[in-house]
Enzyme design. Structure first.
Site, PDB file in Angstrom:
ATOM      1  N   ALA A  51      36.237  37.714  42.298  1.00 40.38           N
ATOM      2  CA  ALA A  51      36.502  36.336  42.407  1.00 40.38           C
ATOM      3  C   ALA A  51      37.518  35.890  41.267  1.00 40.38           C
ATOM      4  O   ALA A  51      37.028  35.045  40.666  1.00 40.38           O
ATOM      5  CB  ALA A  51      35.224  35.424  42.259  1.00 40.38           C
ATOM      6  N   VAL A  98      43.423  36.542  42.068  1.00 40.07           N
ATOM      7  CA  VAL A  98      43.768  36.986  43.142  1.00 40.07           C
ATOM      8  C   VAL A  98      42.688  36.544  44.038  1.00 40.07           C
ATOM      9  O   VAL A  98      43.295  35.698  45.205  1.00 40.07           O
ATOM     10  CB  VAL A  98      44.154  38.623  43.220  1.00 40.07           C
ATOM     11  CG1 VAL A  98      44.333  39.108  44.776  1.00 40.07           C
ATOM     12  CG2 VAL A  98      45.270  38.914  42.539  1.00 40.07           C
ATOM     13  N   THR A 158      45.612  48.726  33.003  1.00 35.59           N
ATOM     14  CA  THR A 158      46.201  49.981  32.651  1.00 35.59           C
ATOM     15  C   THR A 158      45.036  50.797  32.003  1.00 35.59           C
ATOM     16  O   THR A 158      44.222  50.223  31.339  1.00 35.59           O
ATOM     17  CB  THR A 158      47.343  49.842  31.718  1.00 35.59           C
ATOM     18  OG1 THR A 158      47.978  48.987  32.457  1.00 35.59           O
ATOM     19  CG2 THR A 158      47.868  51.152  31.267  1.00 35.59           C
ATOM     20  N   GLU A 178      49.137  41.264  47.509  1.00 36.13           N
ATOM     21  CA  GLU A 178      49.286  39.878  47.228  1.00 36.13           C
ATOM     22  C   GLU A 178      50.769  39.782  46.363  1.00 36.13           C
ATOM     23  O   GLU A 178      50.792  40.277  45.239  1.00 36.13           O
ATOM     24  CB  GLU A 178      48.121  39.397  46.103  1.00 36.13           C
ATOM     25  CG  GLU A 178      48.132  38.079  46.083  1.00 36.13           C
ATOM     26  CD  GLU A 178      48.263  37.363  47.545  1.00 36.13           C
ATOM     27  OE1 GLU A 178      47.239  37.320  48.205  1.00 36.13           O
ATOM     28  OE2 GLU A 178      49.217  36.602  47.783  1.00 36.13           O
ATOM     29  N   LYS A 229      54.778  46.832  46.833  1.00 38.34           N
ATOM     30  CA  LYS A 229      54.305  45.837  45.924  1.00 38.34           C
ATOM     31  C   LYS A 229      54.810  46.242  44.283  1.00 38.34           C
ATOM     32  O   LYS A 229      54.976  45.365  43.620  1.00 38.34           O
ATOM     33  CB  LYS A 229      52.735  45.962  46.105  1.00 38.34           C
ATOM     34  CG  LYS A 229      52.107  45.188  44.916  1.00 38.34           C
ATOM     35  CD  LYS A 229      52.113  43.633  44.968  1.00 38.34           C
ATOM     36  CE  LYS A 229      51.716  43.033  43.714  1.00 38.34           C
ATOM     37  NZ  LYS A 229      51.037  41.752  43.452  1.00 38.34           N
ATOM     38  N   ALA A 247      66.133  32.981  30.689  1.00 40.38           N
ATOM     39  CA  ALA A 247      65.777  34.091  29.274  1.00 40.38           C
ATOM     40  C   ALA A 247      64.510  33.513  28.689  1.00 40.38           C
ATOM     41  O   ALA A 247      64.467  32.358  28.770  1.00 40.38           O
ATOM     42  CB  ALA A 247      66.952  34.062  28.441  1.00 40.38           C
ATOM     43  N   SER A 248      63.767  34.376  28.099  1.00 39.66           N
ATOM     44  CA  SER A 248      62.463  34.082  27.508  1.00 39.66           C
ATOM     45  C   SER A 248      62.288  34.871  26.220  1.00 39.66           C
ATOM     46  O   SER A 248      62.930  35.988  25.938  1.00 39.66           O
ATOM     47  CB  SER A 248      61.376  33.773  28.532  1.00 39.66           C
ATOM     48  OG  SER A 248      61.259  35.383  28.914  1.00 39.66           O
ATOM     49  N   GLY A 270      55.228  38.202  30.476  1.00 43.85           N
ATOM     50  CA  GLY A 270      53.838  38.510  30.396  1.00 43.85           C
ATOM     51  C   GLY A 270      53.121  38.739  31.660  1.00 43.85           C
ATOM     52  O   GLY A 270      53.801  38.956  32.629  1.00 43.85           O
ATOM     53  N   CYS A 327      50.637  41.632  35.764  1.00 46.99           N
ATOM     54  CA  CYS A 327      51.311  42.611  36.739  1.00 46.99           C
ATOM     55  C   CYS A 327      52.385  43.348  36.331  1.00 46.99           C
ATOM     56  O   CYS A 327      52.594  44.350  36.332  1.00 46.99           O
ATOM     57  CB  CYS A 327      51.722  41.738  37.942  1.00 46.99           C
ATOM     58  SG  CYS A 327      50.366  41.451  39.125  1.00 46.99           S
ATOM     59  N   PHE A 328      53.489  42.704  35.713  1.00 43.98           N
ATOM     60  CA  PHE A 328      54.695  43.351  35.404  1.00 43.98           C
ATOM     61  C   PHE A 328      54.615  44.366  34.625  1.00 43.98           C
ATOM     62  O   PHE A 328      55.097  45.560  34.983  1.00 43.98           O
ATOM     63  CB  PHE A 328      55.752  42.296  34.709  1.00 43.98           C
ATOM     64  CG  PHE A 328      56.366  41.344  35.727  1.00 43.98           C
ATOM     65  CD1 PHE A 328      55.780  41.313  37.025  1.00 43.98           C
ATOM     66  CD2 PHE A 328      57.328  40.403  35.385  1.00 43.98           C
ATOM     67  CE1 PHE A 328      56.489  40.344  37.885  1.00 43.98           C
ATOM     68  CE2 PHE A 328      57.813  39.346  35.996  1.00 43.98           C
ATOM     69  CZ  PHE A 328      57.436  39.356  37.501  1.00 43.98           C
TER      70      PHE A 328
HETATM   71  C1  UDX Z   1      54.191  38.222  39.230  1.00 41.27           C
HETATM   72  C2  UDX Z   1      54.877  38.143  40.549  1.00 41.27           C
HETATM   73  O1  UDX Z   1      56.153  37.224  40.306  1.00 41.27           O
HETATM   74  C3  UDX Z   1      54.183  38.084  41.920  1.00 41.27           C
HETATM   75  O2  UDX Z   1      54.952  38.204  43.074  1.00 41.27           O
HETATM   76  C4  UDX Z   1      53.190  39.141  41.834  1.00 41.27           C
HETATM   77  O3  UDX Z   1      52.299  38.961  42.884  1.00 41.27           O
HETATM   78  C5  UDX Z   1      52.364  39.151  40.430  1.00 41.27           C
HETATM   79  O4  UDX Z   1      53.365  39.270  39.200  1.00 41.27           O
HETATM   80  P1  UDX Z   1      53.279  36.132  37.678  1.00 41.27           P
HETATM   81  O5  UDX Z   1      52.878  37.542  36.576  1.00 41.27           O
HETATM   82  O6  UDX Z   1      52.077  35.493  38.111  1.00 41.27           O
HETATM   83  O7  UDX Z   1      53.674  36.862  39.103  1.00 41.27           O
HETATM   84  O8  UDX Z   1      54.310  35.599  37.152  1.00 41.27           O
HETATM   85  P2  UDX Z   1      55.821  35.320  37.300  1.00 41.27           P
HETATM   86  O9  UDX Z   1      56.345  34.045  37.739  1.00 41.27           O
HETATM   87  O10 UDX Z   1      56.507  36.354  38.086  1.00 41.27           O
HETATM   88  O11 UDX Z   1      56.289  35.450  35.845  1.00 41.27           O
HETATM   89  C6  UDX Z   1      56.083  36.789  35.166  1.00 41.27           C
HETATM   90  C7  UDX Z   1      56.413  36.601  33.700  1.00 41.27           C
HETATM   91  O12 UDX Z   1      58.008  36.755  33.742  1.00 41.27           O
HETATM   92  C8  UDX Z   1      55.898  35.327  32.716  1.00 41.27           C
HETATM   93  O13 UDX Z   1      55.836  35.557  31.577  1.00 41.27           O
HETATM   94  C9  UDX Z   1      57.392  34.421  32.857  1.00 41.27           C
HETATM   95  O14 UDX Z   1      57.530  33.593  32.036  1.00 41.27           O
HETATM   96  C10 UDX Z   1      58.442  35.650  32.838  1.00 41.27           C
HETATM   97  N1  UDX Z   1      59.754  35.132  33.446  1.00 41.27           N
HETATM   98  C11 UDX Z   1      59.806  34.731  34.777  1.00 41.27           C
HETATM   99  C12 UDX Z   1      60.887  34.757  32.577  1.00 41.27           C
HETATM  100  O15 UDX Z   1      60.757  35.247  31.349  1.00 41.27           O
HETATM  101  N2  UDX Z   1      62.048  34.272  33.127  1.00 41.27           N
HETATM  102  C13 UDX Z   1      62.089  34.308  34.356  1.00 41.27           C
HETATM  103  O16 UDX Z   1      63.296  33.998  34.976  1.00 41.27           O
HETATM  104  C14 UDX Z   1      61.101  34.516  35.275  1.00 41.27           C
HETATM  105  P1  ADP Z   2      42.864  39.907  39.439  1.00 37.04           P
HETATM  106  O1  ADP Z   2      44.043  39.281  38.731  1.00 37.04           O
HETATM  107  O2  ADP Z   2      43.254  41.202  40.034  1.00 37.04           O
HETATM  108  O3  ADP Z   2      42.281  38.794  40.421  1.00 37.04           O
HETATM  109  P2  ADP Z   2      40.655  39.322  37.648  1.00 37.04           P
HETATM  110  O4  ADP Z   2      40.212  39.966  36.477  1.00 37.04           O
HETATM  111  O5  ADP Z   2      40.919  37.980  37.671  1.00 37.04           O
HETATM  112  O6  ADP Z   2      41.716  40.170  38.155  1.00 37.04           O
HETATM  113  O7  ADP Z   2      39.517  39.550  38.672  1.00 37.04           O
HETATM  114  C1  ADP Z   2      38.921  40.680  39.216  1.00 37.04           C
HETATM  115  C2  ADP Z   2      37.416  40.631  39.353  1.00 37.04           C
HETATM  116  O8  ADP Z   2      36.781  41.620  39.827  1.00 37.04           O
HETATM  117  C3  ADP Z   2      36.606  40.131  38.252  1.00 37.04           C
HETATM  118  O9  ADP Z   2      36.033  38.554  38.196  1.00 37.04           O
HETATM  119  C4  ADP Z   2      35.622  41.177  38.045  1.00 37.04           C
HETATM  120  O10 ADP Z   2      34.309  40.573  37.492  1.00 37.04           O
HETATM  121  C5  ADP Z   2      35.522  41.778  39.755  1.00 37.04           C
HETATM  122  N1  ADP Z   2      34.616  42.784  39.723  1.00 37.04           N
HETATM  123  C6  ADP Z   2      35.254  44.127  39.110  1.00 37.04           C
HETATM  124  N2  ADP Z   2      34.678  45.119  39.785  1.00 37.04           N
HETATM  125  C7  ADP Z   2      33.866  44.604  40.746  1.00 37.04           C
HETATM  126  C8  ADP Z   2      32.875  45.166  41.517  1.00 37.04           C
HETATM  127  N3  ADP Z   2      32.843  46.676  41.449  1.00 37.04           N
HETATM  128  N4  ADP Z   2      32.007  44.445  42.263  1.00 37.04           N
HETATM  129  C9  ADP Z   2      32.310  43.186  42.295  1.00 37.04           C
HETATM  130  N5  ADP Z   2      33.242  42.411  41.473  1.00 37.04           N
HETATM  131  C10 ADP Z   2      33.897  43.261  40.511  1.00 37.04           C
END
Ligand code: UDX
Ligand code: ADP
Length: 459
Positions: A11, A14, A95, A162, A217, A265-266, A270, A273-274
């Site tokens: 929950a 994502v 990681t 996603e 992805k 530019a930033s 962070g 994901c990246f």
């Molecule tokens: C990213 C992907 O965009 C998304 O498709 C994937 O599912 C998850 O990872 P997210 O991490 O939520 O999403 O944010 P995003 O808008 O991509 O920004 C990532 C980082 O890059 C942020 O720290 C943002 O400030 C930075 N960024 C983004 C820049 O510094 N400059 C930009 O032009 C765009």
């Molecule tokens: P994401 O950005 O991928 O959604 P989060 O850390 O926000 O990652 O959410 C992942 C969730 O999955 C956490 O709330 C964590 O408690 C839950 N989780 C991890 N392992 C299990 C598991 N084995 N069963 C149920 N929930 C889990």
């Protein structure tokens, strides 16, 4: 095969928004989100919609409409899995911090636990969908565990990554560029496609084999991160030459082959994901002995770390090479605006460097809680500082900026633009410095108010 009853495991950032939008768009589906963390489930079920575990514009409204109707939050994982015909795995895949692949590979322990639970408790046919970002070939791990379970239940494994970005999750889910479904079972692919077709045009639904979907992805995130590192690398060159990165980005992005998006530019990228996905990509490439490929993508991370470091270094340099006992106001802690997520936020690393220089930080972020900020800093190693005496978190931006020697803008919250900069200037130590890591205040004419204004990528 028809999807009627979904259980989403995890929950978090994502699972929460994705299932909320799914519930809203498909009132005929019954969806239960489960999590191993009971406090999180309690918070999702709380009447206090302003403090849901995930802050996303528009999300609280949707939760209010669908919760208790066709969207449910539960801690009863076994029962929820048993009752569902379709399971989404949305658990975290950080990681690895130990053993083989430490600091590089994705840690699949949560995914594996989840799959073992599914294998253990399932009594009838299930579609099992990987939603979390995972390394290529994770589906084969999932399939192996499911197929070798004693249950003899039929499982159809799909990859449905996603692509939502935090801060715009609801918008991205309601109107996605594409939906990607990878799998071997055509009937399962079709069943999931039918769900999305409730609000997404069929031509936006791409189907592939499992491995292409998983790799796409990682590659999408690697390309996006590469754009940010590319523009950030040029931002340093702009500062050195007197060029302006916004002008360069506009000129370059006007080429329709390049496009204008994602060229801001930033202080560095962070988010959860990246970095994780790049490390993962590099790790996979190395494990196939593709060193040139690995080195290429690793460079994107090297530039990102360099950008954060050089921002902190510039503050030290401009403040006469010492920060000892100087107060720095930090505006923004989230990794970008409109989210309370701080994972891998550049603010953490910049602050760490400033604290190691013995600065005193006065921090304000409109959405991040005080405890989160302390936890983020506590989790770092190589700390040559005392959090208790050197860090203070404020709920009011003016208090955070009172009597500081310098301000570091680290998240691009719109509301920072609306602050009364004249008042802030009056209450600061002089000379009053601003270091703008987001190019947020470029049109505020801060120099005219008396500030010494430094911005990433040049003025
Ligand atoms: C990213 C992907 O965009 C998304 O498709 C994937 O599912 C998850 O990872 P997210 O991490 O939520 O999403 O944010 P995003 O808008 O991509 O920004 C990532 C980082 O890059 C942020 O720290 C943002 O400030 C930075 N960024 C983004 C820049 O510094 N400059 C930009 O032009 C765009
Ligand atoms: P994401 O950005 O991928 O959604 P989060 O850390 O926000 O990652 O959410 C992942 C969730 O999955 C956490 O709330 C964590 O408690 C839950 N989780 C991890 N392992 C299990 C598991 N084995 N069963 C149920 N929930 C889990």
């Amino acid at each position: 095969m028809e999807i009627k009853h979904i259980c989403c495991i995890g929950a978090g950032y994502v699972g929460g928004p994705t299932m909320a939008v799914l519930a809203q768009k498909c009132p005929h589906l019954r969806i239960t989100i489960v999590d191993a963390n009971p406090e999180k489930i309690q918070a999702w079920n709380s009447d206090d919609l302003q403090n849901l575990p995930v802050f996303e514009p528009g999300l609280a409204d949707i939760i209010q409409k669908v919760r208790g109707k066709n969207l449910f939050f539960s801690t009863d994982i076994d029962k929820s899995i048993q009752e569902a015909d379709t399971l989404f795995i949305s658990v975290n895949t950080p990681t690895k911090t130990y053993g083989k692949g430490k600091g590089m590979a994705a840690d699949l322990k949560f995914v594996e636990l989840c799959v073992r639970k599914i294998a253990e408790v399932s009594k009838d046919r299930k579609i099992v969908i990987e939603k979390s970002t995972i390394p290529v070939k994770t589906a084969s791990l999932i399939k192996t565990i499911l197929e070798q379970s004693d249950s003899k239940v039929e499982f159809h494994v799909l990859s449905n990554p996603e692509f939502l970005a935090e801060g715009t999750a609801v918008e991205n889910l309601v109107n996605p560029d594409r939906v990607l479904i990878g799998g071997e079972s055509m009937e399962a692919i079709e069943a999931l496609s039918k769900v999305y077709e409730n609000w997404i045009p069929k031509e936006k639904i791409i189907t592939t084999n499992l491995w292409s979907s998983e790799l796409s992805k990682l590659v999408a995130n690697a390309f996006l991160a590469q754009r940010v590192s590319s523009i950030n690398a040029i931002s340093e060159l702009c500062e050195a030459t007197g060029a302006n990165i916004a002008e360069v980005a506009k000129a370059v992005g006007s080429d329709s082959r390049i496009g204008p998006k994602f060229l801001n530019a930033s202080v560095g990228f962070g988010g959860s994901c990246f970095q994780k996905d790049l490390l993962n990509l590099v790790y996979i490439a190395r494990s196939y002995n593709l060193d040139a490929v690995a080195d290429y993508w690793e460079q994107v991370l090297i530039i990102n770390n360099h950008q954060k470091k050089r921002f902190a270094d510039q503050i030290v340099k401009k403040l006469y090479n010492t920060l000892a006992d100087k107060k720095i106001g930090v505006l923004g802690w989230a990794f970008k605006k409109d989210t309370n997520d701080t994972r891998e936020s550049p603010a953490i690393y910049v602050s760490h460097d400033l604290l190691n220089e013995q600065a005193v930080l006065q921090i304000f972020d409109p959405k991040v809680k005080k405890q989160r900020i302390y936890e983020d800093l506590e989790s770092l190693t190589d700390k040559d500082y005392d959090l208790n005496t050197q860090v203070q978190v404020f709920q009011d931006p003016y208090e955070a900026l009172h009597e500081v020697h310098a301000i570091a803008v680290l998240t691009e919250w719109e509301e920072f633009k609306e602050l009364d900069w004249e008042k802030i200037y009056k209450n600061m130590r002089k000379p009053a410095f601003i270091f703008d890591g987001r190019r947020l205040l470029t049109d505020k004419n801060l120099q005219d108010l008396g500030f010494k204004y430094y911005v990433i990528g040049g003025e």
